[in-house]
Design a protein around this motif. Sequence first.
Motif, PDB file in Angstrom:
ATOM      1  N   VAL A 299       0.746  -1.136   0.004  1.00  0.00           N
ATOM      2  CA  VAL A 299       0.028  -0.065   0.080  1.00  0.00           C
ATOM      3  C   VAL A 299       0.953   1.147   0.176  1.00  0.00           C
ATOM      4  O   VAL A 299       0.637   2.020  -0.739  1.00  0.00           O
ATOM      5  CB  VAL A 299      -0.818   0.169   1.183  1.00  0.00           C
ATOM      6  CG1 VAL A 299      -1.631   1.412   1.367  1.00  0.00           C
ATOM      7  CG2 VAL A 299      -1.920  -1.123   1.191  1.00  0.00           C
ATOM      8  N   ALA A 300       1.845   1.222   0.620  1.00  0.00           N
ATOM      9  CA  ALA A 300       2.778   2.735   0.796  1.00  0.00           C
ATOM     10  C   ALA A 300       3.647   2.710  -0.582  1.00  0.00           C
ATOM     11  O   ALA A 300       3.747   3.567  -1.117  1.00  0.00           O
ATOM     12  CB  ALA A 300       3.660   2.152   2.159  1.00  0.00           C
ATOM     13  N   PHE A 301       3.979   1.490  -1.056  1.00  0.00           N
ATOM     14  CA  PHE A 301       4.677   1.561  -2.288  1.00  0.00           C
ATOM     15  C   PHE A 301       4.011   2.159  -3.376  1.00  0.00           C
ATOM     16  O   PHE A 301       4.118   3.132  -4.081  1.00  0.00           O
ATOM     17  CB  PHE A 301       5.318   0.059  -2.684  1.00  0.00           C
ATOM     18  CG  PHE A 301       5.872   0.060  -4.076  1.00  0.00           C
ATOM     19  CD1 PHE A 301       7.194   0.390  -4.374  1.00  0.00           C
ATOM     20  CD2 PHE A 301       4.968  -0.242  -5.227  1.00  0.00           C
ATOM     21  CE1 PHE A 301       7.730   0.195  -5.441  1.00  0.00           C
ATOM     22  CE2 PHE A 301       5.716  -0.536  -6.391  1.00  0.00           C
ATOM     23  CZ  PHE A 301       6.967  -0.318  -6.721  1.00  0.00           C
ATOM     24  N   ASN A 302       2.528   1.657  -3.654  1.00  0.00           N
ATOM     25  CA  ASN A 302       1.754   1.957  -4.576  1.00  0.00           C
ATOM     26  C   ASN A 302       1.341   3.460  -4.438  1.00  0.00           C
ATOM     27  O   ASN A 302       1.090   4.131  -5.494  1.00  0.00           O
ATOM     28  CB  ASN A 302       0.375   1.085  -4.592  1.00  0.00           C
ATOM     29  CG  ASN A 302       0.646  -0.333  -5.168  1.00  0.00           C
ATOM     30  OD1 ASN A 302       1.709  -0.484  -6.059  1.00  0.00           O
ATOM     31  ND2 ASN A 302      -0.032  -1.375  -4.747  1.00  0.00           N
ATOM     32  N   TRP A 303       1.135   3.898  -3.179  1.00  0.00           N
ATOM     33  CA  TRP A 303       0.872   5.404  -3.014  1.00  0.00           C
ATOM     34  C   TRP A 303       1.857   6.345  -3.272  1.00  0.00           C
ATOM     35  O   TRP A 303       1.686   7.397  -4.070  1.00  0.00           O
ATOM     36  CB  TRP A 303       0.355   5.581  -1.534  1.00  0.00           C
ATOM     37  CG  TRP A 303       0.112   6.912  -1.168  1.00  0.00           C
ATOM     38  CD1 TRP A 303      -1.060   7.783  -1.309  1.00  0.00           C
ATOM     39  CD2 TRP A 303       0.731   8.042  -0.604  1.00  0.00           C
ATOM     40  NE1 TRP A 303      -0.890   9.091  -1.132  1.00  0.00           N
ATOM     41  CE2 TRP A 303       0.221   9.170  -0.459  1.00  0.00           C
ATOM     42  CE3 TRP A 303       2.440   7.981  -0.124  1.00  0.00           C
ATOM     43  CZ2 TRP A 303       0.766  10.428   0.183  1.00  0.00           C
ATOM     44  CZ3 TRP A 303       2.797   8.902   0.468  1.00  0.00           C
ATOM     45  CH2 TRP A 303       2.163  10.216   0.665  1.00  0.00           C
ATOM     46  N   MET A 304       3.090   5.763  -2.867  1.00  0.00           N
ATOM     47  CA  MET A 304       4.326   6.702  -3.280  1.00  0.00           C
ATOM     48  C   MET A 304       4.508   6.784  -4.907  1.00  0.00           C
ATOM     49  O   MET A 304       4.985   7.731  -5.222  1.00  0.00           O
ATOM     50  CB  MET A 304       5.630   6.070  -2.539  1.00  0.00           C
ATOM     51  CG  MET A 304       5.510   6.375  -1.004  1.00  0.00           C
ATOM     52  SD  MET A 304       6.942   5.930  -0.179  1.00  0.00           S
ATOM     53  CE  MET A 304       8.027   6.966  -0.443  1.00  0.00           C
ATOM     54  N   VAL A 305       4.314   5.744  -5.730  1.00  0.00           N
ATOM     55  CA  VAL A 305       4.305   5.588  -6.819  1.00  0.00           C
ATOM     56  C   VAL A 305       3.497   6.613  -7.527  1.00  0.00           C
ATOM     57  O   VAL A 305       3.764   7.484  -8.375  1.00  0.00           O
ATOM     58  CB  VAL A 305       4.268   4.354  -7.592  1.00  0.00           C
ATOM     59  CG1 VAL A 305       4.129   4.098  -8.892  1.00  0.00           C
ATOM     60  CG2 VAL A 305       5.471   3.434  -7.100  1.00  0.00           C
ATOM     61  N   SER A 306       2.135   6.391  -7.351  1.00  0.00           N
ATOM     62  CA  SER A 306       0.908   7.177  -7.626  1.00  0.00           C
ATOM     63  C   SER A 306       1.290   8.599  -7.191  1.00  0.00           C
ATOM     64  O   SER A 306       0.822   9.786  -8.042  1.00  0.00           O
ATOM     65  CB  SER A 306      -0.248   6.739  -6.948  1.00  0.00           C
ATOM     66  OG  SER A 306      -0.371   7.413  -5.845  1.00  0.00           O
ATOM     67  N   GLU A 307       2.197   9.027  -6.307  1.00  0.00           N
ATOM     68  CA  GLU A 307       2.179  10.531  -6.085  1.00  0.00           C
ATOM     69  C   GLU A 307       3.608  10.902  -6.760  1.00  0.00           C
ATOM     70  O   GLU A 307       4.035  12.182  -6.701  1.00  0.00           O
ATOM     71  CB  GLU A 307       2.527  10.797  -4.552  1.00  0.00           C
ATOM     72  CG  GLU A 307       1.148  10.612  -3.740  1.00  0.00           C
ATOM     73  CD  GLU A 307      -0.002  11.773  -3.922  1.00  0.00           C
ATOM     74  OE1 GLU A 307       0.556  12.619  -4.836  1.00  0.00           O
ATOM     75  OE2 GLU A 307      -0.891  11.415  -3.731  1.00  0.00           O
ATOM     76  N   GLY A 308       4.257   9.860  -7.431  1.00  0.00           N
ATOM     77  CA  GLY A 308       5.659  10.317  -8.127  1.00  0.00           C
ATOM     78  C   GLY A 308       6.762  10.482  -7.129  1.00  0.00           C
ATOM     79  O   GLY A 308       8.026  10.970  -7.791  1.00  0.00           O
ATOM     80  N   LEU A 309       6.800   9.997  -6.017  1.00  0.00           N
ATOM     81  CA  LEU A 309       7.842   9.765  -5.134  1.00  0.00           C
ATOM     82  C   LEU A 309       8.928   9.006  -5.448  1.00  0.00           C
ATOM     83  O   LEU A 309      10.236   9.147  -5.394  1.00  0.00           O
ATOM     84  CB  LEU A 309       7.299   9.843  -3.629  1.00  0.00           C
ATOM     85  CG  LEU A 309       6.386  11.019  -3.235  1.00  0.00           C
ATOM     86  CD1 LEU A 309       5.653  10.537  -1.876  1.00  0.00           C
ATOM     87  CD2 LEU A 309       7.045  12.197  -2.792  1.00  0.00           C
TER      88      LEU A 309
END
Length: 314
Positions: A299-309
């Motif tokens: 969940v953390a990984f997918n959110w950070m990818v979606s935010e471009g981090l």
Amino acid sequence: MAATGCGLEPASSYVPPAGQGSIKPIEGLPQNASLVITSKNFTEQLILGKIAVLAAQAAGFKVSDMSNVPGSQPARKLMTTGQADMMWEYLGSAWISYMGHAEGIPDKQKQWQAVHDEDLGNGITWGEPAPLNNTYALAVRSEAVEQLGNISKMSQIADLPVSERTFCLESEFNSRPDGFNPMLKAYGLTRGAADGVPDENIGIFDTGAVYSATDQGVCNFGEVFTTDGRIDALDLTVLEDDRHFFPAYNVAPVFLTATLEKYPQLQDVFAQISPLLTDESMRALNYKVDVAGEEPADVAFNWMVSEGLITPAP
């Protein structure tokens, strides 16, 4: 420890491999630069811990993942004894639970400044707080909003007939010195009064049961935590605390001061993340773990990818 699906990492230290996004390797960082990151052991903290691990790795650090520590005080102790370098912490938790103050400060920035200043003496430096404010709130089932006069603010409860002023609470909030009774007083209502909130209008439930009881209409107003994923899952509407009764429990990155002096760029790394952490975004992330059954690291990984981090590893 349980193994993940790939069988290569223990579940507690697993994170998906990531590449750089807006978080880039720190220029000139020594090859042996390392960080120990910790977190508490409830869903939101597990997700935040994994976000910190992924961010630090993307910045070029070798990371020891000591997230999933059982309890606030043990996690705090890892920081105050210098055994951990960084974690996400809540302003209200530090002010009331660790520093021993009787009352919180509702204003986020004032609460942050007070915690920041006092914790410098403990060798801990607080980064800027996120919008995410995991504090108490009252929620109503969304289908009842219209019949309750399109209620959106807590101050509107006093405008309702006494028979509609019904509450579902868990026992701690019912008895806390900064809980239900002073909250009613702040909003012009008296517990036990015939023209306030009669005792028969108040139901006491286990924490989890408050959410389902509110959804089922056992009461009109349930005590909730603002970032709990069940708010979205059960389609509850959170009322605005328009008299700012509840303390600020905004989350912020917390660093060991000695580590921050060694790697001051850490502030910039986490300053990219904090503004993106809101009540709404955290509720969605908590929902994915608590309701959809996903791994906090994924969940953390997918959110950070979606935010471009960060980006998926090539």
